[in-house]
Write a protein that holds these residues in place. Structure first.
Motif, PDB file in Angstrom:
ATOM      1  N   GLY A  32     -23.615 -13.024   3.407  1.00  0.00           N
ATOM      2  CA  GLY A  32     -22.185 -12.893   3.176  1.00  0.00           C
ATOM      3  C   GLY A  32     -21.620 -11.513   3.470  1.00  0.00           C
ATOM      4  N   ILE A  33     -22.328 -10.735   4.310  1.00  0.00           N
ATOM      5  CA  ILE A  33     -21.830  -9.408   4.681  1.00  0.00           C
ATOM      6  C   ILE A  33     -21.822  -9.258   6.190  1.00  0.00           C
ATOM      7  N   ALA A  34     -21.066  -8.282   6.645  1.00  0.00           N
ATOM      8  CA  ALA A  34     -21.080  -7.863   8.040  1.00  0.00           C
ATOM      9  C   ALA A  34     -21.388  -6.372   8.053  1.00  0.00           C
ATOM     10  N   GLN A  62     -18.198  -6.977   2.588  1.00  0.00           N
ATOM     11  CA  GLN A  62     -18.579  -8.157   1.820  1.00  0.00           C
ATOM     12  C   GLN A  62     -17.533  -9.231   2.013  1.00  0.00           C
ATOM     13  N   ALA A  63     -17.982 -10.433   2.383  1.00  0.00           N
ATOM     14  CA  ALA A  63     -17.059 -11.561   2.498  1.00  0.00           C
ATOM     15  C   ALA A  63     -16.635 -11.983   1.096  1.00  0.00           C
ATOM     16  N   THR A  64     -15.384 -12.380   0.966  1.00  0.00           N
ATOM     17  CA  THR A  64     -14.885 -12.852  -0.331  1.00  0.00           C
ATOM     18  C   THR A  64     -14.251 -14.208  -0.167  1.00  0.00           C
ATOM     19  N   GLN A  65     -14.256 -14.962  -1.248  1.00  0.00           N
ATOM     20  CA  GLN A  65     -13.589 -16.262  -1.229  1.00  0.00           C
ATOM     21  C   GLN A  65     -12.270 -16.125  -1.938  1.00  0.00           C
ATOM     22  N   GLY A  66     -11.334 -16.888  -1.510  1.00  0.00           N
ATOM     23  CA  GLY A  66     -10.040 -16.849  -2.165  1.00  0.00           C
ATOM     24  C   GLY A  66      -9.180 -17.987  -1.660  1.00  0.00           C
TER      25      GLY A  66
END
Length: 67
Positions: A32-34, A62-66
């Motif tokens: 979940g990161i780049a 960090q990828a986040t959900q929303g």
């Protein structure tokens, strides 16, 4: 030892450190990161072979959900 910047924070690491080793050292999740080095995205399959050099600027997002 070499000096790098990770998300604008200075860090000293061993020479020939890989991205994967860096992520482990700083306790970053590896899903979940780049990761970008000097404004260039590094593909995940290269993290174990891509080594860091003096003055590299690493950005970890960090990828986040929303919604």
């Amino acid at each position: 030892m070499i000096k790098i910047k990770v998300n604008d924070k200075s860090l000293e690491i061993e020479k020939d450190f890989t991205i994967q080793q860096l992520l482990s050292k700083i306790g970053s999740p590896q899903d979940g990161i780049a990761v970008a080095i000097n404004d260039s995205i590094v593909f995940k399959h290269l993290w174990s072979s891509q080594t860091l050099v003096e003055n590299d600027k690493i950005l970890i997002i960090q990828a986040t959900q929303g919604g």
